[in-house]
Design an enzyme around this catalytic site. Structure first.
Site, mmCIF file in Angstrom:
data_model
loop_
_atom_site.group_PDB
_atom_site.id
_atom_site.type_symbol
_atom_site.label_atom_id
_atom_site.label_comp_id
_atom_site.label_asym_id
_atom_site.label_seq_id
_atom_site.Cartn_x
_atom_site.Cartn_y
_atom_site.Cartn_z
ATOM 1 N N ASP A 3 0.865 -1.169 0.000
ATOM 2 C CA ASP A 3 0.000 0.000 0.000
ATOM 3 C C ASP A 3 0.907 1.226 0.000
ATOM 4 O O ASP A 3 2.072 1.143 0.413
ATOM 5 C CB ASP A 3 -0.899 0.015 1.236
ATOM 6 C CG ASP A 3 -2.174 0.823 1.032
ATOM 7 O OD1 ASP A 3 -3.235 0.215 0.862
ATOM 8 O OD2 ASP A 3 -2.083 2.075 1.027
ATOM 9 N N ASP A 18 3.959 2.907 -4.108
ATOM 10 C CA ASP A 18 3.101 3.811 -4.879
ATOM 11 C C ASP A 18 3.118 3.297 -6.307
ATOM 12 O O ASP A 18 4.165 3.315 -6.980
ATOM 13 C CB ASP A 18 3.667 5.234 -4.801
ATOM 14 C CG ASP A 18 2.866 6.242 -5.616
ATOM 15 O OD1 ASP A 18 2.003 5.827 -6.419
ATOM 16 O OD2 ASP A 18 3.110 7.450 -5.458
ATOM 17 N N VAL A 19 1.993 2.813 -6.793
ATOM 18 C CA VAL A 19 1.960 2.159 -8.102
ATOM 19 C C VAL A 19 2.147 3.127 -9.258
ATOM 20 O O VAL A 19 2.243 2.694 -10.416
ATOM 21 C CB VAL A 19 0.650 1.365 -8.295
ATOM 22 C CG1 VAL A 19 0.533 0.245 -7.277
ATOM 23 C CG2 VAL A 19 -0.572 2.281 -8.265
ATOM 24 N N ASN A 29 -5.163 -4.390 -7.030
ATOM 25 C CA ASN A 29 -6.345 -3.825 -6.386
ATOM 26 C C ASN A 29 -6.282 -2.300 -6.271
ATOM 27 O O ASN A 29 -7.285 -1.657 -5.979
ATOM 28 C CB ASN A 29 -6.497 -4.444 -4.989
ATOM 29 C CG ASN A 29 -7.671 -3.893 -4.232
ATOM 30 O OD1 ASN A 29 -8.820 -4.055 -4.634
ATOM 31 N ND2 ASN A 29 -7.397 -3.215 -3.127
ATOM 32 N N TYR A 77 -12.979 7.605 -13.577
ATOM 33 C CA TYR A 77 -12.908 6.281 -12.968
ATOM 34 C C TYR A 77 -13.432 5.207 -13.925
ATOM 35 O O TYR A 77 -12.820 4.142 -14.074
ATOM 36 C CB TYR A 77 -13.715 6.288 -11.676
ATOM 37 C CG TYR A 77 -13.611 5.035 -10.844
ATOM 38 C CD1 TYR A 77 -12.416 4.693 -10.213
ATOM 39 C CD2 TYR A 77 -14.711 4.199 -10.661
ATOM 40 C CE1 TYR A 77 -12.318 3.552 -9.435
ATOM 41 C CE2 TYR A 77 -14.625 3.056 -9.879
ATOM 42 C CZ TYR A 77 -13.426 2.735 -9.269
ATOM 43 O OH TYR A 77 -13.332 1.601 -8.507
ATOM 44 N N LYS A 137 -11.357 2.077 -15.431
ATOM 45 C CA LYS A 137 -11.762 0.684 -15.208
ATOM 46 C C LYS A 137 -12.073 -0.028 -16.522
ATOM 47 O O LYS A 137 -11.801 -1.232 -16.663
ATOM 48 C CB LYS A 137 -12.968 0.639 -14.270
ATOM 49 C CG LYS A 137 -12.639 1.028 -12.830
ATOM 50 C CD LYS A 137 -11.585 0.122 -12.209
ATOM 51 C CE LYS A 137 -11.443 0.351 -10.700
ATOM 52 N NZ LYS A 137 -10.424 -0.529 -10.097
ATOM 53 N N ALA A 172 -19.292 -2.673 -3.005
ATOM 54 C CA ALA A 172 -18.775 -3.334 -1.810
ATOM 55 C C ALA A 172 -18.452 -2.239 -0.804
ATOM 56 O O ALA A 172 -17.472 -1.502 -0.974
ATOM 57 C CB ALA A 172 -17.536 -4.160 -2.131
#
Length: 260
Positions: free
Chosen positions: A48, A75-76, A102, A168, A172, A201
């Site tokens: 994370d 950090d991606v 994720n 977003y 996605k 979720a």
């Protein structure tokens, strides 16, 4: 409100596998997936960008699962950090079998007001970050020569319109396209690439950044009259990571009870 199903016991679906999961700190889908993978017999490196939350989650998992858990801040949006994260998993556990992407960033903003910076930030974390992790993981898996699996977290908004979600949703939808194309690229190596597309979720962090009215509206669309528990999405990820999904690649599995 529909009664929640019982939390499932583990059945060693991932026994012996090494799994890396991004955005796995806190109380969301990532941490739920880490727990389910550990309960299914995997060794797991959680990652994370938020160091304090990562340390806390790591401590909790170590209490239950001991040295089967490792952690690395990442950090991606930074390729060097992605490389270091996956290198840490191989150094600790000897190999990489499953990459679960994720990490994602949302927000609500009409296209009319959205800035270039807002658009770029969401795409860089959600789509580009998934690409960076997928590319590095696949290179490692090809070098190992023993197959493997990548599981990406997409969203039903990659298929369906929702106000204020252009950045977003575009990200996605891109994750879905990346999943399909990457799957074809590595099929000859026996590596599978799939994705899940959850509808709703709810966990404490999402509830904090989403209005109650919107959550009520989205919940009303769900056939079960409730949102998914994060572990219910995690179960689908575990399935795609496991050998039970040996003939699935390039697929996007909808984890949803949503009706039009």
């Amino acid at each position: 409100m529909t009664t929640l199903p019982p939390y499932p016991a583990g059945h060693d679906l991932l026994a012996g596998k090494v799994v890396v999961i991004t955005a796995a700190a806190g109380t969301g889908i990532g941490s739920a997936t880490a727990r389910r993978c550990l309960e299914e017999g995997a060794r797991v490196l959680i990652s994370d960008w938020h160091e304090r939350r990562l340390v806390q989650t790591h401590r909790e998992l170590v209490t239950a699962h001991g040295d089967a858990v490792a952690a690395a801040v990442c950090d991606v949006t930074d390729q060097s950090q992605v490389d270091a994260m996956l290198g840490a998993a191989v150094d600790r556990f000897g190999r990489l079998d499953v990459m679960i992407n994720n990490a994602g960033l949302g927000g609500t903003r009409s296209v009319l007001e959205m800035t270039d910076e807002e658009w770029a930030r969401v795409l860089d974390v959600t789509l580009n970050g998934t690409f960076r992790c997928t590319r590095t993981a696949l290179r490692l898996m090809v070098e190992q020569g023993a197959g493997g699996a990548v599981v990406n977290n997409a969203s039903v908004v990659g298929w369906r319109a929702q106000a204020g979600q252009a950045h977003y949703a575009a990200a996605k939808a891109g994750v879905m396209a990346l999943t399909r194309c990457a799957a074809v690229d590595v099929a000859e190596h026996g590596i599978r690439v799939n994705a899940v597309a959850p509808s709703l979720a709810v966990h404490p962090f999402l509830a904090k950044v989403t209005t109650e009215d919107l959550l009520t509206e989205l919940t009303a669309r769900e056939a079960f009259g409730r949102s998914a528990q994060p572990w219910e999405v995690a179960n689908a990820m575990v399935f795609l990571a496991s050998d039970y999904a040996s003939y699935l690649t390039g697929e996007v599995l909808s984890v949803s009870s949503q009706h039009p």
